[in-house]
Structure formats: C-alpha cells, structure tokens
Design a protein around this motif. Structure first.
Motif, PDB file in Angstrom:
ATOM      1  N   VAL A   4      -9.303 -33.949 -17.102  1.00  0.00           N
ATOM      2  CA  VAL A   4     -10.292 -34.299 -16.003  1.00  0.00           C
ATOM      3  C   VAL A   4     -10.136 -33.027 -14.893  1.00  0.00           C
ATOM      4  CG1 VAL A   4     -10.788 -36.796 -16.532  1.00  0.00           C
ATOM      5  CG2 VAL A   4      -9.264 -35.866 -14.820  1.00  0.00           C
ATOM      6  N   ARG A   5      -9.060 -32.563 -14.843  1.00  0.00           N
ATOM      7  CA  ARG A   5      -8.663 -31.557 -13.814  1.00  0.00           C
ATOM      8  C   ARG A   5      -9.744 -30.467 -13.834  1.00  0.00           C
ATOM      9  NH1 ARG A   5      -6.460 -27.042 -12.481  1.00  0.00           N
ATOM     10  NH2 ARG A   5      -5.280 -26.680 -10.456  1.00  0.00           N
ATOM     11  N   PRO A   6     -10.073 -29.686 -14.852  1.00  0.00           N
ATOM     12  CA  PRO A   6     -10.966 -28.824 -15.010  1.00  0.00           C
ATOM     13  C   PRO A   6     -12.330 -28.999 -14.145  1.00  0.00           C
ATOM     14  CG  PRO A   6     -10.296 -28.558 -16.927  1.00  0.00           C
ATOM     15  CD  PRO A   6      -9.609 -30.060 -16.222  1.00  0.00           C
ATOM     16  N   ALA A   7     -12.897 -30.360 -14.333  1.00  0.00           N
ATOM     17  CA  ALA A   7     -14.156 -30.787 -13.695  1.00  0.00           C
ATOM     18  C   ALA A   7     -14.081 -30.765 -12.143  1.00  0.00           C
ATOM     19  CB  ALA A   7     -14.550 -32.085 -14.105  1.00  0.00           C
ATOM     20  N   PHE A   8     -12.748 -31.371 -11.707  1.00  0.00           N
ATOM     21  CA  PHE A   8     -12.515 -31.198 -10.406  1.00  0.00           C
ATOM     22  C   PHE A   8     -12.312 -29.922  -9.731  1.00  0.00           C
ATOM     23  CE2 PHE A   8     -11.239 -35.630 -10.939  1.00  0.00           C
ATOM     24  CZ  PHE A   8     -12.032 -36.374 -10.115  1.00  0.00           C
ATOM     25  N   VAL A   9     -11.898 -28.836 -10.387  1.00  0.00           N
ATOM     26  CA  VAL A   9     -11.784 -27.668 -10.185  1.00  0.00           C
ATOM     27  C   VAL A   9     -13.210 -27.023  -9.953  1.00  0.00           C
ATOM     28  CG1 VAL A   9     -11.048 -25.096 -10.643  1.00  0.00           C
ATOM     29  CG2 VAL A   9      -9.495 -27.142 -10.967  1.00  0.00           C
ATOM     30  N   ALA A  10     -13.969 -27.129 -11.094  1.00  0.00           N
ATOM     31  CA  ALA A  10     -15.431 -26.777 -10.906  1.00  0.00           C
ATOM     32  C   ALA A  10     -16.157 -27.364  -9.808  1.00  0.00           C
ATOM     33  CB  ALA A  10     -16.272 -27.229 -12.407  1.00  0.00           C
TER      34      ALA A  10
ATOM     35  N   GLN B  11     -11.130 -29.094   7.209  1.00  0.00           N
ATOM     36  CA  GLN B  11      -9.755 -29.396   7.298  1.00  0.00           C
ATOM     37  C   GLN B  11      -8.967 -29.162   5.748  1.00  0.00           C
ATOM     38  OE1 GLN B  11      -8.644 -33.627   7.158  1.00  0.00           O
ATOM     39  NE2 GLN B  11     -11.145 -34.048   7.256  1.00  0.00           N
ATOM     40  N   ARG B  12      -7.950 -29.003   5.791  1.00  0.00           N
ATOM     41  CA  ARG B  12      -6.889 -28.794   4.392  1.00  0.00           C
ATOM     42  C   ARG B  12      -6.442 -30.215   4.344  1.00  0.00           C
ATOM     43  NH1 ARG B  12      -5.507 -27.630  -0.212  1.00  0.00           N
ATOM     44  NH2 ARG B  12      -3.222 -27.242  -0.514  1.00  0.00           N
ATOM     45  N   VAL B  13      -6.948 -30.757   3.110  1.00  0.00           N
ATOM     46  CA  VAL B  13      -6.217 -32.102   3.016  1.00  0.00           C
ATOM     47  C   VAL B  13      -5.278 -32.028   1.641  1.00  0.00           C
ATOM     48  CG1 VAL B  13      -6.983 -34.518   2.050  1.00  0.00           C
ATOM     49  CG2 VAL B  13      -8.438 -32.818   3.617  1.00  0.00           C
ATOM     50  N   THR B  14      -4.036 -32.516   2.048  1.00  0.00           N
ATOM     51  CA  THR B  14      -3.093 -32.651   0.621  1.00  0.00           C
ATOM     52  C   THR B  14      -3.125 -34.066   0.400  1.00  0.00           C
ATOM     53  OG1 THR B  14      -1.086 -33.137   2.113  1.00  0.00           O
ATOM     54  CG2 THR B  14      -1.859 -30.906   1.900  1.00  0.00           C
ATOM     55  N   SER B  15      -2.369 -34.434  -0.721  1.00  0.00           N
ATOM     56  CA  SER B  15      -2.179 -35.734  -1.196  1.00  0.00           C
ATOM     57  C   SER B  15      -1.311 -36.560  -0.119  1.00  0.00           C
ATOM     58  CB  SER B  15      -1.589 -35.642  -2.531  1.00  0.00           C
ATOM     59  OG  SER B  15      -0.290 -34.972  -2.793  1.00  0.00           O
TER      60      SER B  15
ATOM     61  N   ALA C  22      -8.116 -32.039  -2.294  1.00  0.00           N
ATOM     62  CA  ALA C  22      -6.986 -33.264  -2.102  1.00  0.00           C
ATOM     63  C   ALA C  22      -6.907 -33.886  -3.553  1.00  0.00           C
ATOM     64  CB  ALA C  22      -7.563 -34.206  -1.083  1.00  0.00           C
ATOM     65  N   VAL C  23      -7.666 -34.130  -4.283  1.00  0.00           N
ATOM     66  CA  VAL C  23      -7.798 -34.507  -5.722  1.00  0.00           C
ATOM     67  C   VAL C  23      -6.840 -33.720  -6.473  1.00  0.00           C
ATOM     68  CG1 VAL C  23      -8.715 -35.222  -7.800  1.00  0.00           C
ATOM     69  CG2 VAL C  23      -9.673 -36.201  -5.621  1.00  0.00           C
ATOM     70  N   ILE C  24      -7.369 -32.388  -6.437  1.00  0.00           N
ATOM     71  CA  ILE C  24      -6.411 -31.282  -7.181  1.00  0.00           C
ATOM     72  C   ILE C  24      -5.164 -31.513  -6.984  1.00  0.00           C
ATOM     73  CG2 ILE C  24      -6.203 -28.824  -7.864  1.00  0.00           C
ATOM     74  CD1 ILE C  24      -9.632 -28.671  -7.409  1.00  0.00           C
ATOM     75  N   ASP C  25      -4.786 -31.042  -5.547  1.00  0.00           N
ATOM     76  CA  ASP C  25      -3.485 -31.415  -5.144  1.00  0.00           C
ATOM     77  C   ASP C  25      -2.766 -32.495  -5.621  1.00  0.00           C
ATOM     78  OD1 ASP C  25      -3.823 -29.005  -3.782  1.00  0.00           O
ATOM     79  OD2 ASP C  25      -3.938 -29.913  -1.933  1.00  0.00           O
ATOM     80  N   MET C  26      -3.306 -33.782  -5.853  1.00  0.00           N
ATOM     81  CA  MET C  26      -2.541 -34.971  -6.196  1.00  0.00           C
ATOM     82  C   MET C  26      -2.411 -34.917  -7.565  1.00  0.00           C
ATOM     83  SD  MET C  26      -3.813 -38.811  -5.035  1.00  0.00           S
ATOM     84  CE  MET C  26      -5.069 -37.957  -3.839  1.00  0.00           C
ATOM     85  N   LEU C  27      -3.473 -34.308  -8.339  1.00  0.00           N
ATOM     86  CA  LEU C  27      -3.173 -34.204  -9.858  1.00  0.00           C
ATOM     87  C   LEU C  27      -1.905 -33.151  -9.891  1.00  0.00           C
ATOM     88  CD1 LEU C  27      -6.848 -33.846 -10.816  1.00  0.00           C
ATOM     89  CD2 LEU C  27      -5.363 -35.688 -11.665  1.00  0.00           C
ATOM     90  N   ASP C  28      -1.933 -32.168  -9.495  1.00  0.00           N
ATOM     91  CA  ASP C  28      -0.989 -31.198  -9.927  1.00  0.00           C
ATOM     92  C   ASP C  28       0.432 -31.348  -9.270  1.00  0.00           C
ATOM     93  OD1 ASP C  28      -3.029 -29.595 -10.907  1.00  0.00           O
ATOM     94  OD2 ASP C  28      -3.064 -28.248  -9.178  1.00  0.00           O
ATOM     95  N   GLU C  29       0.450 -32.023  -7.993  1.00  0.00           N
ATOM     96  CA  GLU C  29       1.835 -32.264  -7.385  1.00  0.00           C
ATOM     97  C   GLU C  29       2.426 -33.886  -7.640  1.00  0.00           C
ATOM     98  OE1 GLU C  29       1.068 -31.572  -3.215  1.00  0.00           O
ATOM     99  OE2 GLU C  29       0.090 -29.666  -3.604  1.00  0.00           O
TER     100      GLU C  29
END
Length: 169
Positions: free
Chosen positions: A100-106, A144-148, A75-82
C-alpha cells in the motif's frame, strides 16, 4: 474546486480499499488490533483539522484541505518507513504495508501538485528531484511537517532531505 472534490473522492475510494484489505487480513489472522499512540494522535489531529475546515469555504477550504492531505500522507509514509514496515514480523502484514505504500506516495505527490496550484506557486526542488511540501501560508491551517512521533494541527518547519539540503517550498 472540482479538482479538490475529485481528489477527496479518490481518497475515500482508495483509503476504503486499504482499510478493507487490512480488515480482511486481521480476520484471516484471527488477531485483534490494538490502537496505538500514533493512531490516537492521527485521529485527534483529523478531528481538529475537520473542525478547522468546517469553518472554511471556497479557495480557503481547498488550501486547508490540500495542506492537510500533504501533511497526513507524509505522516503515514513516515510511519510506514520508520515504524510499521521495519517492525512487522508477520509476512502477510509486512507484504500489505509494502504493497500500500506506493499508493500513499502517489497521494502525497498528487496533493503536492494540487498545493502548487492552490498556492499559485511552483517548487524548484521538484524539478531537481527534491521533495516539495508547499509554501507556508495561514488560513487557519499553517503548513506543518508531521512525523509519526509528532502530529499536531499547526504544522512546523520541514526537515532536511537525505542529502542534507532543506526541503523546499
């Protein structure tokens, strides 16, 4: 399990660091952050998840915690990207979000690996470079699949990958 405890401790450390950087930026820019609908939804989802996890123990807790971490980090990565990175006009804010995005991906990838262990399964898409979101299971928390845009405590079906094939596991 020790692995889940270690991961949880790492999340506290890393997320505290990100929050500190964000607070320092807010102070430096002399702005007052406003809580967004996405932020309120994330907080409400976290409270609901905490309430569910408080009723769990042992392996059932581990599975629920890991499931939540996968969904939360996605959800956080989606929010960052979208949303956040594309609309950030301040160069310092945008730089922080990108940094900070790479840390969330990791964190997401780590949680997905732990999910495979707590499920006792492996994801064939991971070997093919796809994204694994785990095997649906019910222990009070269903995958679940969570989106922003939609954050709920019961998780729905995973989306398709960019090539049109469904995400697996």
């Amino acid at each position: 399990s020790q692995e889940v405890k270690a991961f949880a401790n790492q999340m506290v450390t890393d997320h505290t660091s990100v929050n500190k950087k964000a607070t320092e930026l807010v102070v430096r820019l002399k702005v007052t952050p406003k809580e967004s609908e996405s932020g309120r939804t994330l907080k409400a989802g976290a409270a609901a998840t905490r309430a569910i996890l408080e009723t769990k123990a042992g392996a059932e807790f581990d599975r629920g915690y890991v499931d939540n971490e996968v969904a939360y980090h996605q959800a956080v990565i989606d929010m960052l990207d979208e949303t956040l990175i594309p609309v950030a006009h301040n160069k310092d804010l945008k730089a922080l979000l990108v940094a900070v995005r790479p840390a969330f991906v990791a964190h997401l990838e780590h949680a997905q690996r732990m999910m495979a262990v707590t499920d006792g399964t492996r994801c064939s898409a991971r070997a093919a470079g796809g994204r694994c979101e785990g095997v649906g299971r019910d222990g009070g928390l269903t995958r679940q699949r969570v989106t922003s845009r939609t954050l709920v405590t019961k998780y729905s079906v995973s989306p398709k990958q960019s090539d049109g094939t469904p995400t697996c596991c």
